[in-house]
Design an enzyme around this catalytic site. Structure first.
Site, PDB file in Angstrom:
ATOM      1  N   GLY A   1      51.780 -59.595  12.601  1.00 50.20           N
ATOM      2  CA  GLY A   1      50.897 -60.700  12.977  1.00 50.20           C
ATOM      3  C   GLY A   1      49.466 -60.386  12.614  1.00 50.20           C
ATOM      4  O   GLY A   1      49.147 -59.282  12.141  1.00 50.20           O
ATOM      5  N   ASP A   2      48.594 -61.383  12.770  1.00 53.83           N
ATOM      6  CA  ASP A   2      47.156 -61.227  12.479  1.00 53.83           C
ATOM      7  C   ASP A   2      46.889 -60.824  11.037  1.00 53.83           C
ATOM      8  O   ASP A   2      45.936 -60.100  10.761  1.00 53.83           O
ATOM      9  CB  ASP A   2      46.512 -60.192  13.421  1.00 53.83           C
TER      10      ASP A   2
ATOM     11  N   GLY B   1      47.222 -67.170  17.193  1.00 57.17           N
ATOM     12  CA  GLY B   1      45.836 -67.616  17.056  1.00 57.17           C
ATOM     13  C   GLY B   1      45.429 -67.528  15.608  1.00 57.17           C
ATOM     14  O   GLY B   1      45.478 -66.466  15.019  1.00 57.17           O
ATOM     15  N   HIS B   2      45.127 -68.669  15.031  1.00 60.77           N
ATOM     16  CA  HIS B   2      44.655 -68.678  13.647  1.00 60.77           C
ATOM     17  C   HIS B   2      43.153 -68.918  13.651  1.00 60.77           C
ATOM     18  O   HIS B   2      42.697 -69.892  14.218  1.00 60.77           O
ATOM     19  CB  HIS B   2      45.317 -69.816  12.861  1.00 60.77           C
TER      20      HIS B   2
HETATM   21  P1  IMP Z   1      54.413 -62.400  23.347  1.00 54.65           P
HETATM   22  O1  IMP Z   1      54.624 -63.134  22.067  1.00 54.65           O
HETATM   23  O2  IMP Z   1      53.204 -62.879  24.109  1.00 54.65           O
HETATM   24  O3  IMP Z   1      55.646 -62.350  24.201  1.00 54.65           O
HETATM   25  O4  IMP Z   1      54.082 -60.871  22.971  1.00 54.65           O
HETATM   26  C1  IMP Z   1      55.067 -60.017  22.415  1.00 54.65           C
HETATM   27  C2  IMP Z   1      54.447 -59.086  21.387  1.00 54.65           C
HETATM   28  O5  IMP Z   1      54.062 -59.846  20.238  1.00 54.65           O
HETATM   29  C3  IMP Z   1      53.183 -58.365  21.837  1.00 54.65           C
HETATM   30  O6  IMP Z   1      53.130 -57.094  21.213  1.00 54.65           O
HETATM   31  C4  IMP Z   1      52.072 -59.244  21.314  1.00 54.65           C
HETATM   32  O7  IMP Z   1      50.875 -58.530  21.150  1.00 54.65           O
HETATM   33  C5  IMP Z   1      52.678 -59.646  19.991  1.00 54.65           C
HETATM   34  N1  IMP Z   1      52.158 -60.913  19.453  1.00 54.65           N
HETATM   35  C6  IMP Z   1      52.509 -62.158  19.802  1.00 54.65           C
HETATM   36  N2  IMP Z   1      51.845 -63.055  19.075  1.00 54.65           N
HETATM   37  C7  IMP Z   1      51.084 -62.379  18.217  1.00 54.65           C
HETATM   38  C8  IMP Z   1      50.187 -62.774  17.168  1.00 54.65           C
HETATM   39  O8  IMP Z   1      49.982 -63.948  16.864  1.00 54.65           O
HETATM   40  N3  IMP Z   1      49.575 -61.750  16.510  1.00 54.65           N
HETATM   41  C9  IMP Z   1      49.822 -60.448  16.795  1.00 54.65           C
HETATM   42  N4  IMP Z   1      50.642 -60.048  17.751  1.00 54.65           N
HETATM   43  C10 IMP Z   1      51.274 -60.999  18.456  1.00 54.65           C
END
Ligand code: IMP
Length: 423
Positions: free
Chosen positions: A12-13, A40-41
């Protein structure tokens, strides 16, 4: 190309917002296919910074935008985003949400937060936005869908059934206050009025667009290594992040997809817990974080930073079938006189592998094998295309394409919308 999927190739990111923004300009329909406000974009357009959470990035170009059935929606956050965009002069008239998308309810957020607290040292490091509990209830067939919000009688019935169980959990397991039926019903009936005009059969909408020869962009959230099935479980999100999941989540057949763009950062970051073989130790990590502005869009957390991992990128290529790659934030590396790129892992027994180990313990103990490359130590602002990059930067990009076996078609060299070079 009628249907293109865009997927994050790391954790991600990756800077997907910027590439989606670029592709969205040439698309007729832009669809989000997974996740919710955990994504988050960030898009910088005309000096304005937009931090989108639910909205597909095409909204900034006035494109038809879809939130697919595989997404989860927090109606309060959704309405907040609508208000914010409209206040900034961005129309939301062409936004559509699937009635099948599941709703993140207040108990999902409370359980996500309580669950992480309870896990202590073993926590996942979630965004605490209720994502996991919402997808869990969906699979358990206890979920509330967007279409339920639109029917007060059904909503009330579902709330009653859910609260009878969730309040026991909240009070007994997490020591959290119970939720009140009347208050919840009233709040959600009100949110439903705001959502109603946007709800439609989005599978049919996308199918019709494709039949009409329109260009459809399917925009993935998070990244390949956060995929529920193939990511670094349990340190993953709860949806299918992969290109293969895009068709199912939006409600079209996989044969409609003709291109898959993988977006990878020129280095790697990760938020939350979990293994990360190329994580940098010491001052260089802090330096990279500062140079790259590596702080979470949703939670503001420090992102962990590491060198580019080609083993993981090869794995992402296998899982998604990338047809091209976009490499973002190459400019951040301009400040390092020497760059490391991981081309293989050394396993516990000493043998080297170019493939991501299938067994979690092998992956946890994998040591990166680095190729050390010279840096370029000059800004990339002047380059107008890939050929005009400093030689060391060009070689860096070429190495990635060669090692992964996918052409690098786009390279990001700065925050602004226009700072993307083409091959
Ligand atoms: P959740 O999606 O909130 O359940 O988080 C699960 C894992 O995915 C965690 O390690 C978060 O930090 C990661 N995560 C979820 N969405 C993103 C994203 O958009 N970017 C980076 N990490 C993410």
């Amino acid at each position: 190309m009628p249907a293109t999927v865009l997927v994050g190739a790391q954790w991600g990111d990756e800077g997907k917002g910027k590439i989606v923004d670029l592709l969205a300009r040439h698309s007729d329909v832009v669809c989000r296919y997974n996740g919710g406000p955990n994504a988050g974009h960030t898009i910088v357009a005309d000096g304005e910074t937009y931090k989108l959470r639910h909205m597909p990035s095409g909204i900034l170009w006035g494109r038809e935008c879809v939130i697919g059935a595989g997404c989860v929606v927090d109606p309060a956050v959704f309405v907040e985003e609508l208000d914010d965009l409209e206040a900034r002069g961005i129309s939301t008239d062409r936004l559509r949400v699937s009635g099948n998308a599941h709703v993140i309810m207040p108990w999902h957020i409370a359980i996500d937060q309580g669950g992480e607290r309870r896990l202590g040292k073993l926590k996942i490091g979630t965004t605490r936005r209720g994502i996991g509990p919402t997808y869990a209830d969906k699979a358990f067939r206890l979920g509330i869908r967007i279409q339920d919000l639109l029917e007060p009688k059904i909503l009330r019935q579902k709330l009653e059934v859910a609260l009878a169980e969730k309040n026991v959990w909240l009070e007994r397991v997490y020591g959290a206050p119970p939720l009140e039926l009347e208050e919840l019903a009233a709040r959600h009936e009100q949110l439903a009025q705001r959502l109603r005009p946007y709800v439609t059969d989005t599978s049919l909408l996308v199918d019709r667009a494709l039949r009409d020869g329109q260009a459809v962009l399917l925009e993935g959230a998070h990244g390949t290594l956060l995929d529920l099935d193939h990511g670094t479980y349990p340190f993953v999100t709860s949806s299918s992040t992969l290109a293969g999941g895009a068709a199912a989540s939006v409600g079209i057949g996989p044969t409609r997809i003709d291109a898959v763009v993988g977006v990878a950062k020129a280095y790697v970051t990760r938020v939350g817990e979990g293994p990360f073989p190329t994580e940098i130790e010491g001052d260089d990590q802090t330096r990279m974080r500062k140079l790259g502005g590596e702080f979470g869009t949703v939670t503001g957390r420090d992102r962990r930073c590491g060198w580019l991992d080609l083993v993981a990128l090869r794995y992402a290529t296998r899982l998604n079938g990338f047809t091209t790659l976009a490499l973002t934030k190459l400019d951040v590396l301009s400040n390092f006189d020497e760059l490391r790129v991981c081309t293989a892992y050394r396993l516990r027994g000493g043998e080297e592998t170019r493939e991501l180990p299938a067994h979690q313990s092998d992956f946890h103990h994998a040591e990166p094998v680095y190729e050390v490359l010279p840096g370029w130590l000059e800004p990339l602002d002047e380059a107008e295309d890939l050929a005009a990059l400093p030689e060391a930067a060009r070689e860096y990009v070429e190495l990635v394409g060669r090692e992964v076996g996918v052409p690098v078609a786009l390279v990001g060299t700065g925050r602004e919308r226009e700072r993307v070079l083409r091959a």
